[in-house]
Write a protein that holds these residues in place. Structure first.
Motif, PDB file in Angstrom:
ATOM      1  N   TYR A   1       0.710  -1.439  -0.147  1.00 34.21           N
ATOM      2  CA  TYR A   1      -0.157   0.130  -0.031  1.00 34.21           C
ATOM      3  C   TYR A   1       0.777   1.402   0.133  1.00 34.21           C
ATOM      4  O   TYR A   1       0.238   2.510   0.072  1.00 34.21           O
ATOM      5  N   GLY A   2       2.196   1.155  -0.080  1.00 33.18           N
ATOM      6  CA  GLY A   2       2.882   2.239  -0.237  1.00 33.18           C
ATOM      7  C   GLY A   2       3.159   3.246   1.060  1.00 33.18           C
ATOM      8  O   GLY A   2       3.305   4.294   1.081  1.00 33.18           O
TER       9      GLY A   2
ATOM     10  N   PHE B   1       3.109  -1.054  -8.820  1.00 31.84           N
ATOM     11  CA  PHE B   1       1.775  -0.523  -9.112  1.00 31.84           C
ATOM     12  C   PHE B   1       0.836  -0.108  -8.026  1.00 31.84           C
ATOM     13  O   PHE B   1       0.208   0.849  -7.955  1.00 31.84           O
ATOM     14  N   PHE B   2       0.825  -1.253  -7.171  1.00 30.98           N
ATOM     15  CA  PHE B   2      -0.375  -0.925  -6.144  1.00 30.98           C
ATOM     16  C   PHE B   2       0.232   0.322  -5.115  1.00 30.98           C
ATOM     17  O   PHE B   2      -0.752   1.059  -4.390  1.00 30.98           O
ATOM     18  N   PRO B   3       1.375   0.423  -4.966  1.00 29.38           N
ATOM     19  CA  PRO B   3       1.781   1.452  -4.029  1.00 29.38           C
ATOM     20  C   PRO B   3       1.491   2.792  -4.675  1.00 29.38           C
ATOM     21  O   PRO B   3       1.162   3.751  -3.886  1.00 29.38           O
ATOM     22  N   ARG B   4       1.682   2.809  -6.029  1.00 25.37           N
ATOM     23  CA  ARG B   4       1.043   4.136  -6.782  1.00 25.37           C
ATOM     24  C   ARG B   4      -0.260   4.366  -6.840  1.00 25.37           C
ATOM     25  O   ARG B   4      -0.719   5.268  -6.569  1.00 25.37           O
ATOM     26  N   LEU B   5      -0.850   3.181  -6.925  1.00 22.47           N
ATOM     27  CA  LEU B   5      -2.182   3.404  -7.046  1.00 22.47           C
ATOM     28  C   LEU B   5      -2.905   3.601  -5.716  1.00 22.47           C
ATOM     29  O   LEU B   5      -3.954   4.596  -5.542  1.00 22.47           O
ATOM     30  N   SER B   6      -2.359   3.173  -4.527  1.00 21.35           N
ATOM     31  CA  SER B   6      -2.771   3.538  -3.078  1.00 21.35           C
ATOM     32  C   SER B   6      -2.656   4.944  -2.848  1.00 21.35           C
ATOM     33  O   SER B   6      -3.320   5.517  -2.232  1.00 21.35           O
TER      34      SER B   6
ATOM     35  N   ARG C   1      -5.203   7.811  -1.668  1.00 22.78           N
ATOM     36  CA  ARG C   1      -5.082   8.577  -0.600  1.00 22.78           C
ATOM     37  C   ARG C   1      -5.317  10.133  -0.865  1.00 22.78           C
ATOM     38  O   ARG C   1      -5.777  10.676   0.203  1.00 22.78           O
ATOM     39  N   VAL C   2      -4.400  10.611  -1.815  1.00 22.35           N
ATOM     40  CA  VAL C   2      -4.660  12.018  -2.240  1.00 22.35           C
ATOM     41  C   VAL C   2      -6.050  12.411  -2.582  1.00 22.35           C
ATOM     42  O   VAL C   2      -6.743  13.253  -1.980  1.00 22.35           O
ATOM     43  N   HIS C   3      -6.764  11.594  -3.417  1.00 23.31           N
ATOM     44  CA  HIS C   3      -8.336  11.728  -3.543  1.00 23.31           C
ATOM     45  C   HIS C   3      -9.062  11.724  -2.440  1.00 23.31           C
ATOM     46  O   HIS C   3      -9.957  12.507  -2.242  1.00 23.31           O
ATOM     47  N   ASN C   4      -8.881  10.795  -1.430  1.00 25.08           N
ATOM     48  CA  ASN C   4      -9.422  10.598  -0.393  1.00 25.08           C
ATOM     49  C   ASN C   4      -9.188  12.041   0.574  1.00 25.08           C
ATOM     50  O   ASN C   4     -10.092  12.729   1.212  1.00 25.08           O
TER      51      ASN C   4
ATOM     52  N   SER D   1      -5.178   3.502 -14.927  1.00 30.85           N
ATOM     53  CA  SER D   1      -4.934   3.929 -16.121  1.00 30.85           C
ATOM     54  C   SER D   1      -3.737   5.251 -15.842  1.00 30.85           C
ATOM     55  O   SER D   1      -2.714   5.431 -16.861  1.00 30.85           O
ATOM     56  N   ARG D   2      -3.937   6.106 -15.033  1.00 32.22           N
ATOM     57  CA  ARG D   2      -3.095   7.039 -14.622  1.00 32.22           C
ATOM     58  C   ARG D   2      -1.669   6.662 -14.143  1.00 32.22           C
ATOM     59  O   ARG D   2      -0.845   6.991 -14.309  1.00 32.22           O
ATOM     60  N   VAL D   3      -1.680   5.350 -13.137  1.00 29.73           N
ATOM     61  CA  VAL D   3      -0.541   4.905 -12.651  1.00 29.73           C
ATOM     62  C   VAL D   3       0.312   4.189 -13.724  1.00 29.73           C
ATOM     63  O   VAL D   3       1.477   4.323 -14.052  1.00 29.73           O
TER      64      VAL D   3
END
Length: 474
Positions: free
Chosen positions: A229-230, A372-377, A381-384, A405-407
């Motif tokens: 989860y980064g 991938f998932f650390p970046r997605l997480s 988190r920023v959106h949240n 797709s952004r990641v």
């Protein structure tokens, strides 16, 4: 054409991390400023003294880290009390309105509290001498919810329990405590990231390895889950992992073989889960990886039907990093069969096989690598933090397609369509800035190999939200 991976944040609010997610810590590394390294304790038969660092609110940490469940605010003291026992707590630090004594147990124990789950009762502590008479049976804890104040307290009274503290207690001292304090009903074993509360007789009967080895393994599972989860100990902003431990409780009875909830995990004695923690084969401890994973689940891709699916994103990662075969290896035929049915109109949400559905997420990790998932997480988190998270199934699915797709910096609409998800016209329009992915996602390979053309190896996770992120020319 320049493609950007945008984290819509403002630097001044400290939303993003000051470390690169591409430089994840090694598994053997002791966490910097770990809870244990910040605590100073003195444990005698008569009393226990502890310096408790400020750890803040567990619910605030859960929200900031964008996790499904809170971790524990409890700091073990190695004391056990019965109802009516009086404790003396001497606080020798400055006033702290967020300093508490906690007494109780997590879950149901047939010989405690008339078989009821009383939870943890709390009592505010003031500088100087505090007298507390326990209204419940249970272990004694110190709690510091402050964000800035370190406190020190000495507890006298109660029954001293066998209490192992990683980095402080030697195996010889631990074995001596099991002998001299063996009449205590419960034992506690504390690491940097976890602590275990368990009946002393189970420890004496089933624990055949050093206590340090056991709790270090628990800590490693948590550390690996943080990696997925980064979340990092030395990061700042929303990528910082607050140092609340995960509490492994072992009630006599409870829901399922084991379960996860706010504040603790339950590994029941009646189901054998408690003894499995002590004597189980590490290769067969999916239950531990799974329950820890529940506390970390990203709420925004846990829509209806995914509660027992996305929890295992981290379970698969832990399994691999511990050196064991990927559990999905045996499900390749089932996943291929589902993908072929999608061509005939079957949707992702109609699929009932949890491990088939897990394939959608694991295939992204296989294709784009462990970052991938650390970046997605971090994106979530920023959106949240900016209150930009979606709350219903349809919009959450579109948000996943966009964020993934952004990641990846590729239009993954075809990938998600092949998995039976609908890509809305609005989402398709937003993805137009990205080139289509060239990966043959319809063919599944669970050999952990990286398809190197996905992300440029020199793309790093930049923290400054005032500049474009993941800029790539193509």
């Amino acid at each position: 054409m320049k493609l950007t991976f945008l984290l819509h944040a403002v630097l001044s609010v400290g939303l993003v991390s000051s470390v690169t997610l591409s430089a994840l810590p090694t598994h053997a590394q002791t966490p910097q400023n770990s809870p244990t390294s910040l605590e100073i304790s003195t444990d005698t038969h008569e009393s226990f003294s502890l310096t408790i660092p400020p750890l803040g609110s567990t619910s605030n940490a859960q929200q900031r880290e964008n996790r499904l469940m809170s971790h524990s605010e409890l700091n073990p003291t190695g004391r056990f009390v019965k109802t009516g026992t009086q404790l003396t707590i001497e606080v020798t630090s400055e006033p702290n309105t967020e300093l508490f004594l906690g007494i109780g147990m997590k879950g149901v124990y047939t010989d405690l509290n008339t078989g009821k789950d009383t939870g943890i009762t709390t009592h505010p502590l003031n500088p100087g001498k505090n007298l507390v008479t326990s209204s419940v049976d249970g272990m004694v804890y110190l709690i510091n919810r402050s964000d800035s104040l370190t406190s020190k307290a000495t507890i006298t009274g109660g029954t001293p329990a066998p209490f192992f503290r990683l980095h402080e207690t030697s195996e010889n001292d631990w074995q001596t405590m099991l002998n001299t304090r063996g009449n205590s009903l419960f034992t506690e074993i504390q690491g940097d990231r976890t602590f275990l509360t368990i009946r002393t007789d189970l420890v004496k009967k089933h624990l055949k390895k050093p206590a340090a080895e056991l709790v270090s393994y628990f800590d490693t599972v948590v550390k690996l889950t943080n990696e997925v989860y980064g979340l990092q100990d030395n990061a700042t902003g929303v990528a910082h992992k607050q140092k609340h431990r995960i509490h492994l409780a072992t009630p006599d009875t409870g829901g399922g073989y084991a379960h996860a909830t706010n504040g603790h995990l339950g590994f029941m004695t009646s189901t054998g889960a408690a003894t499995d923690l002590l004597r189980g084969n590490i290769a067969d401890q999916w239950g531990l990886w799974h329950e820890i994973g529940h506390t970390y689940q990203t709420p925004q891709y846990r829509w209806d039907g995914l509660g027992e699916v996305t929890v295992n994103i981290s379970s698969l990662y832990v399994q691999e990093k511990l050196g064991y075969p990927n559990r999905l290896s045996s499900r390749k035929a089932d996943i291929k069969n589902f993908l072929s049915q999608v061509q005939n109109g079957r949707t992702y949400d109609e699929e009932n096989d949890l491990f088939v559905k897990l394939g959608l997420f694991e295939q992204l990790r296989i294709a784009y690598g462990d970052n991938f998932f650390p970046r997605l997480s971090q994106e979530y988190r920023v959106h949240n933090a900016l209150h930009q998270s979606e709350s219903n199934t349809s919009t959450q699915q579109q948000q996943l397609i966009l964020n993934a797709s952004r990641v990846a910096q590729r239009d993954l609409s075809t990938y998600f369509k092949n998995w039976g998800l609908t890509v809305s016209a609005e989402t398709a329009q937003k993805l137009a800035e990205f080139p289509l992915s060239q990966f043959p996602f319809g063919t599944i390979s669970f050999q952990i190999k990286r398809l190197l053309t996905a992300l440029s190896p020199n793309i790093h996770f930049h923290e400054d939200p005032s500049t474009p992120h993941h800029t790539l020319s193509s």
